[in-house]
Design a protein around this motif. Structure first.
Motif, PDB file in Angstrom:
ATOM      1  N   GLU A 182      -2.804  27.178 -24.527  1.00 11.36           N
ATOM      2  CA  GLU A 182      -3.320  27.970 -25.647  1.00 11.36           C
ATOM      3  C   GLU A 182      -3.777  27.074 -26.772  1.00 11.36           C
ATOM      4  N   ARG A 183      -4.476  27.704 -27.695  1.00  7.33           N
ATOM      5  CA  ARG A 183      -4.930  27.041 -28.919  1.00  7.33           C
ATOM      6  C   ARG A 183      -3.839  27.213 -29.974  1.00  7.33           C
ATOM      7  N   ARG A 184      -3.493  26.142 -30.653  1.00 13.39           N
ATOM      8  CA  ARG A 184      -2.513  26.197 -31.738  1.00 13.39           C
ATOM      9  C   ARG A 184      -3.054  25.401 -32.917  1.00 13.39           C
ATOM     10  N   ASP A 185      -2.339  25.479 -34.050  1.00 11.27           N
ATOM     11  CA  ASP A 185      -2.719  24.639 -35.188  1.00 11.27           C
ATOM     12  C   ASP A 185      -2.683  23.185 -34.738  1.00 11.27           C
ATOM     13  N   GLY A 186      -3.747  22.478 -34.955  1.00 14.08           N
ATOM     14  CA  GLY A 186      -3.797  21.069 -34.595  1.00 14.08           C
ATOM     15  C   GLY A 186      -4.410  20.790 -33.245  1.00 14.08           C
ATOM     16  N   GLY A 187      -4.708  21.809 -32.459  1.00 14.24           N
ATOM     17  CA  GLY A 187      -5.365  21.545 -31.184  1.00 14.24           C
ATOM     18  C   GLY A 187      -4.873  22.399 -30.043  1.00 14.24           C
ATOM     19  N   TRP A 188      -4.941  21.831 -28.837  1.00 16.83           N
ATOM     20  CA  TRP A 188      -4.603  22.528 -27.607  1.00 16.83           C
ATOM     21  C   TRP A 188      -3.168  22.221 -27.197  1.00 16.83           C
ATOM     22  N   TRP A 189      -2.453  23.257 -26.749  1.00 13.66           N
ATOM     23  CA  TRP A 189      -1.118  23.086 -26.196  1.00 13.66           C
ATOM     24  C   TRP A 189      -1.294  22.878 -24.694  1.00 13.66           C
ATOM     25  N   VAL A 190      -0.859  21.733 -24.178  1.00 13.64           N
ATOM     26  CA  VAL A 190      -1.032  21.393 -22.769  1.00 13.64           C
ATOM     27  C   VAL A 190       0.328  21.189 -22.116  1.00 13.64           C
ATOM     28  N   VAL A 191       0.427  21.576 -20.856  1.00 15.51           N
ATOM     29  CA  VAL A 191       1.689  21.455 -20.130  1.00 15.51           C
ATOM     30  C   VAL A 191       1.458  20.917 -18.724  1.00 15.51           C
ATOM     31  N   SER A 192       2.539  20.448 -18.134  1.00 16.59           N
ATOM     32  CA  SER A 192       2.550  20.036 -16.737  1.00 16.59           C
ATOM     33  C   SER A 192       2.771  21.262 -15.873  1.00 16.59           C
ATOM     34  N   ASP A 193       2.234  21.263 -14.658  1.00 11.24           N
ATOM     35  CA  ASP A 193       2.471  22.368 -13.733  1.00 11.24           C
ATOM     36  C   ASP A 193       3.823  22.234 -13.031  1.00 11.24           C
ATOM     37  N   ASN A 194       4.347  21.023 -12.941  1.00 13.07           N
ATOM     38  CA  ASN A 194       5.586  20.773 -12.224  1.00 13.07           C
ATOM     39  C   ASN A 194       6.784  20.981 -13.144  1.00 13.07           C
ATOM     40  N   ALA A 195       7.416  22.133 -13.019  1.00 14.26           N
ATOM     41  CA  ALA A 195       8.574  22.441 -13.863  1.00 14.26           C
ATOM     42  C   ALA A 195       9.765  21.552 -13.544  1.00 14.26           C
ATOM     43  N   LEU A 196       9.770  20.911 -12.370  1.00 12.47           N
ATOM     44  CA  LEU A 196      10.897  20.079 -11.964  1.00 12.47           C
ATOM     45  C   LEU A 196      10.709  18.598 -12.308  1.00 12.47           C
ATOM     46  N   ALA A 197       9.562  18.247 -12.869  1.00 14.54           N
ATOM     47  CA  ALA A 197       9.322  16.844 -13.217  1.00 14.54           C
ATOM     48  C   ALA A 197      10.339  16.397 -14.259  1.00 14.54           C
ATOM     49  N   ALA A 198      10.941  15.237 -14.026  1.00 13.55           N
ATOM     50  CA  ALA A 198      11.981  14.741 -14.932  1.00 13.55           C
ATOM     51  C   ALA A 198      11.419  14.470 -16.323  1.00 13.55           C
ATOM     52  N   PHE A 199      10.200  13.982 -16.389  1.00 13.48           N
ATOM     53  CA  PHE A 199       9.568  13.660 -17.665  1.00 13.48           C
ATOM     54  C   PHE A 199       8.204  14.321 -17.678  1.00 13.48           C
ATOM     55  N   ALA A 200       8.079  15.407 -18.423  1.00 12.32           N
ATOM     56  CA  ALA A 200       6.853  16.206 -18.401  1.00 12.32           C
ATOM     57  C   ALA A 200       5.682  15.499 -19.057  1.00 12.32           C
ATOM     58  N   ASN A 201       5.923  14.779 -20.143  1.00  7.38           N
ATOM     59  CA  ASN A 201       4.860  14.064 -20.844  1.00  7.38           C
ATOM     60  C   ASN A 201       3.716  15.017 -21.214  1.00  7.38           C
ATOM     61  N   ASP A 202       4.073  16.100 -21.895  1.00  6.91           N
ATOM     62  CA  ASP A 202       3.087  17.089 -22.295  1.00  6.91           C
ATOM     63  C   ASP A 202       3.334  17.522 -23.739  1.00  6.91           C
ATOM     64  N   SER A 203       2.765  18.644 -24.148  1.00  3.12           N
ATOM     65  CA  SER A 203       2.870  19.075 -25.543  1.00  3.12           C
ATOM     66  C   SER A 203       4.299  19.331 -26.001  1.00  3.12           C
ATOM     67  N   ARG A 204       5.203  19.567 -25.073  1.00  4.08           N
ATOM     68  CA  ARG A 204       6.610  19.716 -25.453  1.00  4.08           C
ATOM     69  C   ARG A 204       7.154  18.400 -25.995  1.00  4.08           C
ATOM     70  N   ASP A 205       6.531  17.297 -25.610  1.00  7.20           N
ATOM     71  CA  ASP A 205       6.935  15.968 -26.089  1.00  7.20           C
ATOM     72  C   ASP A 205       6.123  15.508 -27.294  1.00  7.20           C
ATOM     73  N   PHE A 206       4.802  15.778 -27.287  1.00  2.88           N
ATOM     74  CA  PHE A 206       3.946  15.214 -28.332  1.00  2.88           C
ATOM     75  C   PHE A 206       3.193  16.235 -29.173  1.00  2.88           C
ATOM     76  N   GLY A 207       3.401  17.520 -28.945  1.00  3.85           N
ATOM     77  CA  GLY A 207       2.752  18.543 -29.761  1.00  3.85           C
ATOM     78  C   GLY A 207       1.347  18.869 -29.295  1.00  3.85           C
ATOM     79  N   ALA A 208       0.630  19.591 -30.129  1.00  5.55           N
ATOM     80  CA  ALA A 208      -0.746  20.006 -29.808  1.00  5.55           C
ATOM     81  C   ALA A 208      -1.667  18.788 -29.768  1.00  5.55           C
ATOM     82  N   VAL A 209      -2.657  18.859 -28.898  1.00  4.17           N
ATOM     83  CA  VAL A 209      -3.601  17.759 -28.699  1.00  4.17           C
ATOM     84  C   VAL A 209      -4.903  18.074 -29.425  1.00  4.17           C
ATOM     85  N   PRO A 210      -5.338  17.189 -30.343  1.00  2.00           N
ATOM     86  CA  PRO A 210      -6.604  17.417 -31.057  1.00  2.00           C
ATOM     87  C   PRO A 210      -7.791  17.489 -30.099  1.00  2.00           C
ATOM     88  N   ASP A 211      -8.801  18.269 -30.472  1.00  2.00           N
ATOM     89  CA  ASP A 211      -9.995  18.454 -29.642  1.00  2.00           C
ATOM     90  C   ASP A 211     -10.615  17.139 -29.186  1.00  2.00           C
TER      91      ASP A 211
END
Length: 145
Positions: free
Chosen positions: A72-101
Motif C-alpha cells: 500500500e501507499r503510506r506517508d513517505g512512500g510504498w509499504w513493501v513486504v516479503s512473500d515468505n512469512a517464514l523467512a528469518a529476516f524479512a528485510n522489508d518495510s517492517r524493518d526499514f519503513g515506507a520506501v520513497p518513490d
C-alpha cells in the motif's frame, strides 16, 4: 555530449522495450512467488500499484537491489513486504519503513524459472513441459498483514 539514438533504438524506446531488463534473484524472502535462481523480467519506470512485485534500492543500503511486493501507499512512500512469512529476516518495510518513490526502480512482469537439469531438456515435449511451469506472470495477489 548526448548520444544520438539510431532508428532501431528510437523504435524500442517508443514501444517501451528499452526499459526492460533481466534480474537474477537470490535469497528466500519472496518464496514461493520467486525463488533463488529465478530470473525476473522487469520494466523500469512502470507505474506501481498495490500487489505488484517490484525491484527497489534498499533504503538503508542503496547499493543493494531487492525484490519485494508492494502492499500500500503510506506517508513517505510504498509499504513493501516479503512473500515468505517464514523467512528469518524479512528485510522489508517492517524493518526499514515506507520506501520513497525514487527508490522503487521497476515493476516485475514475468518470472523465469531455470530448468532443474538443462541436459534433461532434450525433447520438445520436455522443453514445453518445463516452459509451462517456468514462465509465469507475476500476480497481483495481496496478502493480509
Amino acid at each position: 555530449m548526448p548520444q544520438r539514438m539510431d532508428e532501431r533504438e528510437r523504435g524500442l524506446e517508443r514501444r517501451g522495450l528499452r526499459r526492460l531488463a533481466l534480474v537474477e534473484v537470490s535469497g528466500p524472502s519472496m518464496t514461493p512467488t520467486v525463488n533463488t535462481g529465478d530470473t525476473l523480467i522487469v520494466r523500469y519506470g512502470a507505474r506501481v500499484r498495490p500487489g505488484d512485485v517490484v525491484l527497489l534500492r534498499h533504503p538503508l543500503q542503496q547499493d543493494l537491489l531487492i525484490v519485494k511486493r508492494v502492499v500500500e501507499r503510506r506517508d513517505g512512500g510504498w509499504w513493501v513486504v516479503s512473500d515468505n512469512a517464514l523467512a528469518a529476516f524479512a528485510n522489508d518495510s517492517r524493518d526499514f519503513g515506507a520506501v520513497p518513490d525514487e527508490l522503487v526502480l521497476a515493476r516485475g512482469l514475468l518470472r523465469l524459472r531455470p530448468p532443474a537439469d538443462v541436459a534433461a531438456q532434450r525433447t520438445v515435449r520436455s522443453a514445453v513441459s518445463w516452459a509451462a511451469v517456468a514462465v509465469r506472470p507475476l500476480s497481483r495477489r495481496l496478502r493480509a498483514r
